[in-house]
Design an enzyme around this catalytic site. Sequence first.
Site, PDB file in Angstrom:
ATOM      1  N   GLU B  35     -20.146 -35.632  40.545  1.00 51.24           N
ATOM      2  CA  GLU B  35     -21.263 -36.423  41.387  1.00 51.24           C
ATOM      3  C   GLU B  35     -22.506 -34.836  41.365  1.00 51.24           C
ATOM      4  OE1 GLU B  35     -19.059 -35.308  45.030  1.00 51.24           O
ATOM      5  OE2 GLU B  35     -17.350 -37.129  44.721  1.00 51.24           O
ATOM      6  N   LEU B  62     -17.889 -41.456  45.109  1.00 56.05           N
ATOM      7  CA  LEU B  62     -17.785 -40.195  45.919  1.00 56.05           C
ATOM      8  C   LEU B  62     -16.144 -40.949  45.949  1.00 56.05           C
ATOM      9  CD1 LEU B  62     -20.304 -40.170  48.641  1.00 56.05           C
ATOM     10  CD2 LEU B  62     -20.564 -38.796  45.635  1.00 56.05           C
ATOM     11  N   SER B  63     -15.679 -40.328  44.864  1.00 54.28           N
ATOM     12  CA  SER B  63     -14.299 -40.556  44.381  1.00 54.28           C
ATOM     13  C   SER B  63     -13.621 -39.702  43.173  1.00 54.28           C
ATOM     14  CB  SER B  63     -14.419 -42.195  43.654  1.00 54.28           C
ATOM     15  OG  SER B  63     -15.131 -42.815  43.930  1.00 54.28           O
ATOM     16  N   GLU B  64     -13.058 -38.480  44.205  1.00 56.97           N
ATOM     17  CA  GLU B  64     -12.831 -37.716  43.404  1.00 56.97           C
ATOM     18  C   GLU B  64     -11.750 -37.304  42.745  1.00 56.97           C
ATOM     19  OE1 GLU B  64     -14.124 -36.754  46.457  1.00 56.97           O
ATOM     20  OE2 GLU B  64     -15.786 -36.518  46.766  1.00 56.97           O
ATOM     21  N   GLN B  86     -19.362 -30.120  43.565  1.00 49.33           N
ATOM     22  CA  GLN B  86     -20.082 -28.864  43.678  1.00 49.33           C
ATOM     23  C   GLN B  86     -19.411 -27.998  45.266  1.00 49.33           C
ATOM     24  OE1 GLN B  86     -24.136 -30.903  43.591  1.00 49.33           O
ATOM     25  NE2 GLN B  86     -22.785 -32.726  43.398  1.00 49.33           N
ATOM     26  N   HIS B 134     -16.585 -26.298  53.207  1.00 47.07           N
ATOM     27  CA  HIS B 134     -17.642 -26.078  52.834  1.00 47.07           C
ATOM     28  C   HIS B 134     -17.195 -25.075  52.625  1.00 47.07           C
ATOM     29  CE1 HIS B 134     -18.881 -29.776  53.634  1.00 47.07           C
ATOM     30  NE2 HIS B 134     -19.806 -29.731  52.638  1.00 47.07           N
TER      31      HIS B 134
END
Lengths: 312, 327
Positions: B35, B62-64, B86, B134
């Site tokens: 990304e 956004l498709s990990e 990230q 995060h």
Amino acid sequence: MKLIREFEERCLEMAIAGEIIGGIHPYIGQEAVAVGVCSNLTERDFITSTHRGHGHVLAKGADPRRLLAELLGTLEGFNKGRGGSMHAADIELGILGANGIVGAGGAIGTGAAWVAKDRGSSDVVISFFGDGAMSQGVLLEAFNLAAIWSLPVLFVCENNMYATSLKVESGLAGNAARRAEGFGLVARTVDGMDVESVASTAGELIERCRENKGPAFLECSTYRFFEHHSILEQLGVGFRDPDEIASWRKRDPILSLGKQLSDAAVAEIDEDVKGKIDEAVDFARNAAPPDPKDALMYLYSGEVAVRPGVIL
Amino acid sequence: MSDLQSVSLPGYVRALNRALHAEMAADDSVFVIGEDVRVGASGVTAGLVPQFGTERVLDTPLSEQSFTSFGTGAAMVGRRPVIEFQISSLLYLVFEQIVNQAHKFSLMTGGQVHVPVTYMVSGSGSRCGWAGQHSDSPYSLLAHAGIKTLVPSRPEDAYGLLRSAVRDPDPVAVFAPSALMEAADVADSGEEEVVPLGEANVLREGDDLTVVAVGQHVGTALEVAESLADQVEVEVIDPRTVYPFDWQRLGKSVNKTGRLVVIDDSNRMCGLGAEIIATAAEEFDLLAPPKRVSRPDGAVIPYALALDQELVSGTERLTKAIRAALM
């Protein structure tokens, strides 16, 4: 188709007898899908398969002797006895593995398709999965990736109407093919019990992929004649209405195709297949078992030493 | 190397960036995917597009889950993907794709296929105010699962280990701690050495006590060792590769000092520190009970700065642990 059928019937017997230790997910009834789709492929094309993968692997050209040797957990198996039924792979034949996780092959196949396109080849990837996989997020993400990057992958949904015991209408909102169209994929639905219909429609879609026109989706309406896993046959547990099974058995793709051939031709095929499967059974039963001290061989590609897990 | 955009990057990030430039230049099969990688939002992939083009630097949706297994598929047929995450917690989304798919293909196929993917985890650990989702450092989880796992503490290791990771035939995760990526005072040495996997680094020698420190805590350990230099000679070991771990180097040190303290950014329960101490207790000559400095069991980092900092270990706790291990 007959080869897959005979192979699977023997496997089912061997699984129920305990000779195939982990059992199998029988493909019997769905043969027209694997054969119809793979009849359009070359050795250079790739497939990703499912936990019900023997049919795909054989239709892609894998040696039944080595597949059965794998199911018996021997060194002569494709995976040297490390993979078994749910992980059978012959990378040289482009078989990127059966997969024990429903829907997992779609994104893996999409990556392989990107490489095929990037090389400038006309090779394609076929990703097989069942109706249950349509509820896995990763597969829907893969549709999106394949579509935005216009990748040469044909997603083949074998709608056999059940995800283990869950009926498709209880597990799939909307319609599989319409969902795929929502991602911009060209989508078709065919009678998965009719090998010619599967072959011709898959052929058209695969040709589109080879011409770089983007990914496609093929839904094959089909049915498995046996239960989800051999252990259910072993235990005598059935989830489905016997009348429903009987009605689908009347549409057996092998019997239907056989009616178009002479009795002599059918007998010749049957004999040839039986010989091949007998040979596979002999080959697999005589294959060497792996050495227990090599249990973690191939865990890493290089020289990484694995510490012993048990302190004596 | 046309990495003009990366000149202003912090030293640690610049080292990672140089490593990617070098590996992509050296091997056409390497490509970067993730990304925001084209704009290089984290800095790690800055300047790659002008040099290598958009065919080798792929921005994903956004498709990990799918792009992680996309990397597996590409790797199985001959490419070397570097996937950037990230945010370290994104690894929780793709545990299946890394641990249950990529990692297992080599064994499950009897060695027919390898999966040379690098998972570049930019920004692991607390970011001061980025809160619960995060701020994790999940390298212990990957090490537990058997994924080759690296946590470089210095720019030269970041450079050298990332290059080794990309060349490795198996899946490798590289954790870049936020505290180091964001530090303005960490200079990139410009070194070009490739650092092999599995070799610990002794950053300070000492005879009295061994401190194993991971990631940003290597700096903490060196600072504490210096502050205690008039009382105790502390040896500081940076494993660099947390799996496979350099047990030989650790054994040599612990058998010399007889005392061990581990500081890392894992949660305590089943964290990396637990493994190091268990192994030392089983196999090395300890004179006193070893100590761990870690996050608490099952910690979730809260938002408010004072709460965040309370859960991230620092010099004070390490000093206390060293004193306790000397008793």
